[in-house]
Motif scaffolding. Structure first.
Motif, PDB file in Angstrom:
ATOM      1  N   ASP A 223       0.844  -1.152  -0.148  1.00 31.29           N
ATOM      2  CA  ASP A 223      -0.049  -0.007  -0.056  1.00 31.29           C
ATOM      3  C   ASP A 223       1.005   1.126   0.092  1.00 31.29           C
ATOM      4  OD1 ASP A 223      -2.117   1.976   0.282  1.00 31.29           O
ATOM      5  OD2 ASP A 223      -2.342   1.512   2.158  1.00 31.29           O
ATOM      6  N   SER A 224       1.465   1.820  -1.248  1.00 30.15           N
ATOM      7  CA  SER A 224       2.421   2.424  -1.412  1.00 30.15           C
ATOM      8  C   SER A 224       2.281   3.756  -0.948  1.00 30.15           C
ATOM      9  CB  SER A 224       2.962   2.556  -2.752  1.00 30.15           C
ATOM     10  OG  SER A 224       3.296   1.156  -3.459  1.00 30.15           O
ATOM     11  N   LEU A 225       3.291   4.256  -0.318  1.00 30.78           N
ATOM     12  CA  LEU A 225       3.449   5.658   0.280  1.00 30.78           C
ATOM     13  C   LEU A 225       4.810   6.436  -0.741  1.00 30.78           C
ATOM     14  CD1 LEU A 225       3.055   5.956   3.893  1.00 30.78           C
ATOM     15  CD2 LEU A 225       1.305   6.462   2.151  1.00 30.78           C
ATOM     16  N   PHE A 226       4.670   7.643  -0.948  1.00 33.57           N
ATOM     17  CA  PHE A 226       5.609   8.174  -1.811  1.00 33.57           C
ATOM     18  C   PHE A 226       6.088   9.361  -1.110  1.00 33.57           C
ATOM     19  CE2 PHE A 226       3.619   5.425  -4.935  1.00 33.57           C
ATOM     20  CZ  PHE A 226       4.691   5.020  -5.794  1.00 33.57           C
ATOM     21  N   ILE A 227       7.486   9.711  -1.078  1.00 33.30           N
ATOM     22  CA  ILE A 227       8.005  10.909  -0.494  1.00 33.30           C
ATOM     23  C   ILE A 227       8.682  11.898  -1.644  1.00 33.30           C
ATOM     24  CG2 ILE A 227       8.413  10.069   1.766  1.00 33.30           C
ATOM     25  CD1 ILE A 227      11.310   9.567   1.267  1.00 33.30           C
ATOM     26  N   TYR A 228       8.608  13.013  -1.443  1.00 28.11           N
ATOM     27  CA  TYR A 228       9.372  13.966  -2.544  1.00 28.11           C
ATOM     28  C   TYR A 228      10.461  14.261  -1.833  1.00 28.11           C
ATOM     29  CZ  TYR A 228      10.525  18.210  -5.229  1.00 28.11           C
ATOM     30  OH  TYR A 228      11.127  18.844  -6.065  1.00 28.11           O
ATOM     31  N   ARG A 229      11.688  13.761  -2.932  1.00 28.08           N
ATOM     32  CA  ARG A 229      13.128  14.025  -2.635  1.00 28.08           C
ATOM     33  C   ARG A 229      13.816  14.834  -3.578  1.00 28.08           C
ATOM     34  NH1 ARG A 229      16.417  11.038   0.558  1.00 28.08           N
ATOM     35  NH2 ARG A 229      18.853  11.422   0.138  1.00 28.08           N
ATOM     36  N   ASN A 230      14.561  15.744  -3.141  1.00 29.26           N
ATOM     37  CA  ASN A 230      15.087  16.643  -4.046  1.00 29.26           C
ATOM     38  C   ASN A 230      16.639  16.859  -3.551  1.00 29.26           C
ATOM     39  OD1 ASN A 230      15.940  19.066  -5.707  1.00 29.26           O
ATOM     40  ND2 ASN A 230      14.098  19.672  -5.667  1.00 29.26           N
ATOM     41  N   THR A 231      17.465  15.849  -4.350  1.00 26.72           N
ATOM     42  CA  THR A 231      18.983  16.010  -4.169  1.00 26.72           C
ATOM     43  C   THR A 231      19.466  17.110  -4.545  1.00 26.72           C
ATOM     44  OG1 THR A 231      19.212  14.707  -6.155  1.00 26.72           O
ATOM     45  CG2 THR A 231      18.937  13.344  -4.299  1.00 26.72           C
ATOM     46  N   PHE A 232      18.956  17.944  -5.464  1.00 23.03           N
ATOM     47  CA  PHE A 232      19.422  19.139  -6.024  1.00 23.03           C
ATOM     48  C   PHE A 232      19.749  20.226  -4.748  1.00 23.03           C
ATOM     49  CE2 PHE A 232      18.720  23.442  -8.058  1.00 23.03           C
ATOM     50  CZ  PHE A 232      19.872  23.413  -8.767  1.00 23.03           C
ATOM     51  N   PHE A 233      18.362  20.259  -3.955  1.00 28.60           N
ATOM     52  CA  PHE A 233      18.533  21.029  -2.654  1.00 28.60           C
ATOM     53  C   PHE A 233      19.227  20.628  -1.663  1.00 28.60           C
ATOM     54  CE2 PHE A 233      15.327  23.102  -5.368  1.00 28.60           C
ATOM     55  CZ  PHE A 233      15.353  24.414  -5.070  1.00 28.60           C
ATOM     56  N   GLU A 234      18.983  19.142  -1.491  1.00 32.83           N
ATOM     57  CA  GLU A 234      19.486  18.455  -0.591  1.00 32.83           C
ATOM     58  C   GLU A 234      21.026  18.441  -0.568  1.00 32.83           C
ATOM     59  OE1 GLU A 234      18.203  14.615  -0.350  1.00 32.83           O
ATOM     60  OE2 GLU A 234      16.065  15.174   0.149  1.00 32.83           O
ATOM     61  N   ALA A 235      21.576  18.724  -1.621  1.00 30.18           N
ATOM     62  CA  ALA A 235      23.242  18.670  -1.779  1.00 30.18           C
ATOM     63  C   ALA A 235      23.675  20.046  -0.978  1.00 30.18           C
ATOM     64  CB  ALA A 235      23.671  18.877  -3.177  1.00 30.18           C
ATOM     65  N   VAL A 236      22.783  21.119  -0.773  1.00 34.43           N
ATOM     66  CA  VAL A 236      23.077  22.290  -0.106  1.00 34.43           C
ATOM     67  C   VAL A 236      22.506  22.274   1.262  1.00 34.43           C
ATOM     68  CG1 VAL A 236      23.929  23.550  -2.099  1.00 34.43           C
ATOM     69  CG2 VAL A 236      21.553  23.459  -1.426  1.00 34.43           C
ATOM     70  N   ASN A 237      21.932  21.172   1.669  1.00 34.24           N
ATOM     71  CA  ASN A 237      21.572  21.122   3.099  1.00 34.24           C
ATOM     72  C   ASN A 237      20.292  21.855   3.158  1.00 34.24           C
ATOM     73  OD1 ASN A 237      23.604  19.210   3.935  1.00 34.24           O
ATOM     74  ND2 ASN A 237      24.655  20.841   4.313  1.00 34.24           N
ATOM     75  N   PHE A 238      19.096  21.987   2.042  1.00 36.81           N
ATOM     76  CA  PHE A 238      18.056  22.803   2.090  1.00 36.81           C
ATOM     77  C   PHE A 238      17.084  21.685   1.880  1.00 36.81           C
ATOM     78  CE2 PHE A 238      15.145  25.780   0.433  1.00 36.81           C
ATOM     79  CZ  PHE A 238      15.278  26.814   1.220  1.00 36.81           C
ATOM     80  N   ASP A 239      16.250  21.208   2.720  1.00 38.39           N
ATOM     81  CA  ASP A 239      15.156  20.326   2.747  1.00 38.39           C
ATOM     82  C   ASP A 239      13.844  21.199   3.101  1.00 38.39           C
ATOM     83  OD1 ASP A 239      13.164  18.456   2.861  1.00 38.39           O
ATOM     84  OD2 ASP A 239      14.240  17.285   4.479  1.00 38.39           O
ATOM     85  N   MET A 240      13.205  21.464   1.789  1.00 38.94           N
ATOM     86  CA  MET A 240      11.887  22.287   1.793  1.00 38.94           C
ATOM     87  C   MET A 240      10.949  21.703   2.497  1.00 38.94           C
ATOM     88  SD  MET A 240      11.985  23.774  -2.005  1.00 38.94           S
ATOM     89  CE  MET A 240      12.263  22.135  -3.081  1.00 38.94           C
ATOM     90  N   ASN A 241      10.869  20.446   3.078  1.00 39.86           N
ATOM     91  CA  ASN A 241       9.986  19.842   3.708  1.00 39.86           C
ATOM     92  C   ASN A 241      10.355  19.775   5.215  1.00 39.86           C
ATOM     93  OD1 ASN A 241       8.059  18.146   2.098  1.00 39.86           O
ATOM     94  ND2 ASN A 241       9.701  17.541   1.083  1.00 39.86           N
ATOM     95  N   SER A 242      11.616  20.285   5.389  1.00 43.14           N
ATOM     96  CA  SER A 242      11.821  20.159   7.023  1.00 43.14           C
ATOM     97  C   SER A 242      11.484  21.439   7.845  1.00 43.14           C
ATOM     98  CB  SER A 242      13.140  20.294   7.103  1.00 43.14           C
ATOM     99  OG  SER A 242      13.944  20.266   8.305  1.00 43.14           O
ATOM    100  N   GLU A 243      10.613  21.205   8.797  1.00 39.55           N
ATOM    101  CA  GLU A 243      10.020  22.338   9.759  1.00 39.55           C
ATOM    102  C   GLU A 243      11.421  22.836  10.404  1.00 39.55           C
ATOM    103  OE1 GLU A 243       7.038  23.543   9.563  1.00 39.55           O
ATOM    104  OE2 GLU A 243       6.606  22.238   8.200  1.00 39.55           O
TER     105      GLU A 243
END
Length: 568
Positions: A223-243
């Motif tokens: 029963d699949s769940l998906f997450i949005y992952r953006n390595t382009f932004f994560e490479a500069v430690n910027f996670d748009m989902n992070s509170e």
């Protein structure tokens, strides 16, 4: 994307609480720098649950907490808390996301008014922060109407045996996260929205997906769940989902982006240059995100001020136009809408570089016009180093070809020489035309040939008027001015070229010598705005040498202008 365990979040929450002040709950406010008026604080000898359930004007919030199991969870945790409530006349029954809304009013942190600072972020049970705002009177110890939790102004404060209750003017409205906000942007922002979303993607979240069976091939069905992952932004430690993010985002509409692109293409056409839309859009994307929260006063200035984005791109606050009157609050940042966007000159021009050997492509008339010579006789154009590339098939071959001028036999060394050179570029048909240089600031470099031993001065002229002059620089035994090796300058290669990577991949030890700017003649050459409208101009590079120093010839390889950060 990283997930934190509940125990870690709780630990951090308690750490945040402890760092606010050394006050304990039973200190009340006697030791605080802010003297809290007693009539703004009620201290009761009952639990928060009993107090809320005992007030008829809080019955709607009481019912909401009870039905959503808040009281049961508080009892199970057995720890102090902060609860935000509204009276019945300000209560609005959530139509959807009832649990989310309810839990936005409860925190594991028990925090007194004395421990609240302007800008405090309080983690609530719904996993997002509530922002605390305190005005000047609030900072002096006044509570009612001077402290806000997001949109709700404090009306009462009650200290119970299990924590604090803040009666506020409005139920908590939780702003969306940066990612959710971008994902839900309307079509008038579709260009920016798609640029951001296209840089990442959805990934299957195996950890949080429930296995529901096995298919005929023996593979587990989820029963699949998906997450949005953006390595382009994560490479500069910027996670748009992070509170835990505290960000600033600049938001240009489609109209603003298209107007900026149109303006850029108009400038490029006037300069007789080209630049792809993809490069310009890449700059827009990279310039729109910052890893700190900027105020309106910081985002729009009259004086020159540069901000650096998370990708280290340059944003000049007295050139770009931003609506700072209507910021958009998010749970992990703030958004300012861009009203006018200027794509900088130093983005449209990575560098301007060309060669002296185009002499051989000139007509006789052009040779006399573009290469005005004093005490110089043309000898030849020659390739002195075989064309080479450190990574063939990836980077083009570069030909180290020079133009050679000889010393006339009838002149003395002390007569020196002068070359008034108009920089020219090749047309597709092999003919030439003069370069047009936009006004602005550049680093000026050149290349010749090693061991010439000549003291060179270069003056730059526009319409016969000198606008800049170098010091005397000896083209001697070092490799600084040897063809285009440029051994002393940083940021000297063609766009996209990484000498370290090419050396590792190709094994070529001379990879760093490939197609550089050359040796520095002027740290900054400013080409003035002659007509006052930003239009480009032709220049003449007057190359002067006071003495031949016993030499019989001089060779010229290339010139290079690289826009500086001030060429915006």
């Amino acid at each position: 994307m990283k997930y934190l365990s509940k125990s870690y979040v709780l630990f951090m929450a308690l750490c945040i609480t402890a760092s606010c002040s050394e006050l304990k709950d039973d200190d009340h406010y006697g030791k605080s720098d802010s003297q809290i008026s007693n009539n703004e604080l009620k201290i009761v000898d009952v639990s928060s649950k009993d107090y809320i359930s005992g007030r008829s004007d809080l019955s709607a919030m009481n019912d909401l907490f009870a039905k959503q199991g808040i009281y049961d969870e508080l009892a199970k945790k057995g720890q102090l808390s902060t609860m935000l409530v509204v009276t019945n006349d300000h209560f609005r029954q959530p139509e959807d996301k009832v649990d989310f809304v309810t839990r936005s009013h409860v925190s594991d942190i028990s925090i007194s008014p004395a421990n609240l600072d302007d800008g405090t972020r309080l983690m609530m049970w719904h996993g997002k922060y509530v922002n605390v705002s305190i005005d000047e009177l609030g900072k002096k110890g006044n509570i009612v109407d001077h402290i806000l939790f997001n949109n709700g102004a404090v009306k009462e404060v009650v200290k119970t045996t299990t924590g604090y209750i803040y009666v506020i003017s409005d139920m908590i409205q939780t702003p969306t996260s940066l990612y959710d906000y971008i994902n839900e942007l309307p079509d008038e922002y579709s260009i920016f929205r798609e640029m951001v979303l296209a840089s990442g993607g959805k990934e299957f979240d195996r950890t949080n997906s429930k296995a529901v069976g096995v298919n005929e091939q023996g593979n587990t069905v989820y029963d699949s769940l998906f997450i949005y992952r953006n390595t382009f932004f994560e490479a500069v430690n910027f996670d748009m989902n992070s509170e835990s993010l505290t960000a600033t985002m600049l938001l240009p509409s489609n109209d603003v982006i298209n107007a900026a692109l149109d303006n850029a293409h108009q400038r490029l056409a006037a300069w007789e240059m080209e630049r792809s839309d993809s490069i310009m859009k890449d700059w827009i994307l990279k310039s729109s995100f910052f890893n700190k929260r900027y105020t309106a006063e910081q985002m729009q200035t009259e004086e020159l001020q540069d901000l650096k984005s998370i990708f280290s791109t340059q944003w000049r606050t007295n050139v770009q136009k931003v609506n700072v009157q209507e910021p958009i609050e998010l749970s992990n940042g703030i958004v300012y809408k861009v009203t006018q966007l200027h794509i900088p000159n130093n983005v449209l021009m990575y560098r301007l570089k060309d060669y002296f050997y185009y002499f051989e492509n000139c007509t006789d008339e052009q040779k006399e016009s573009y290469y005005k010579r004093v005490n110089l006789n043309f000898k030849e154009c020659a390739t002195e180093v075989t064309a080479w590339s450190p990574l063939p098939g990836v980077w083009p071959y570069i030909e180290n070809r020079v133009v050679r001028f000889d010393k006339p036999s009838e002149i003395a060394d002390a007569d020196g020489f002068q070359l008034d050179f108009t920089p020219i570029k090749l047309n597709d048909d092999g003919s030439v035309r003069p370069w047009l240089f936009p006004p602005g600031s550049y680093r000026f470099a050149m290349g010749s040939v090693q061991n010439q031993g000549l003291g060179i001065v270069v003056a730059v002229l526009i319409d016969g008027q000198e606008v800049a002059r170098s010091r005397t620089i000896t083209w001697g035994s070092s490799t600084e001015f040897h063809y285009d090796r440029g051994t002393t300058l940083s940021n000297t290669h063609p766009e996209g070229y990484n000498a370290t990577y090419v050396r590792e991949v190709s094994g070529n030890s001379k990879a760093a010598n490939y197609d550089t700017d050359g040796g520095q003649m002027m740290e900054e050459l400013v080409i003035p705005d002659v007509k006052g409208d930003g239009s480009p101009v032709q220049v003449v590079m007057r190359i002067m040498c006071a003495s031949w120093e016993g030499k019989t010839n001089v060779k010229f390889h290339h010139w290079c202008l690289r826009p500086t950060t001030n060429n915006y």
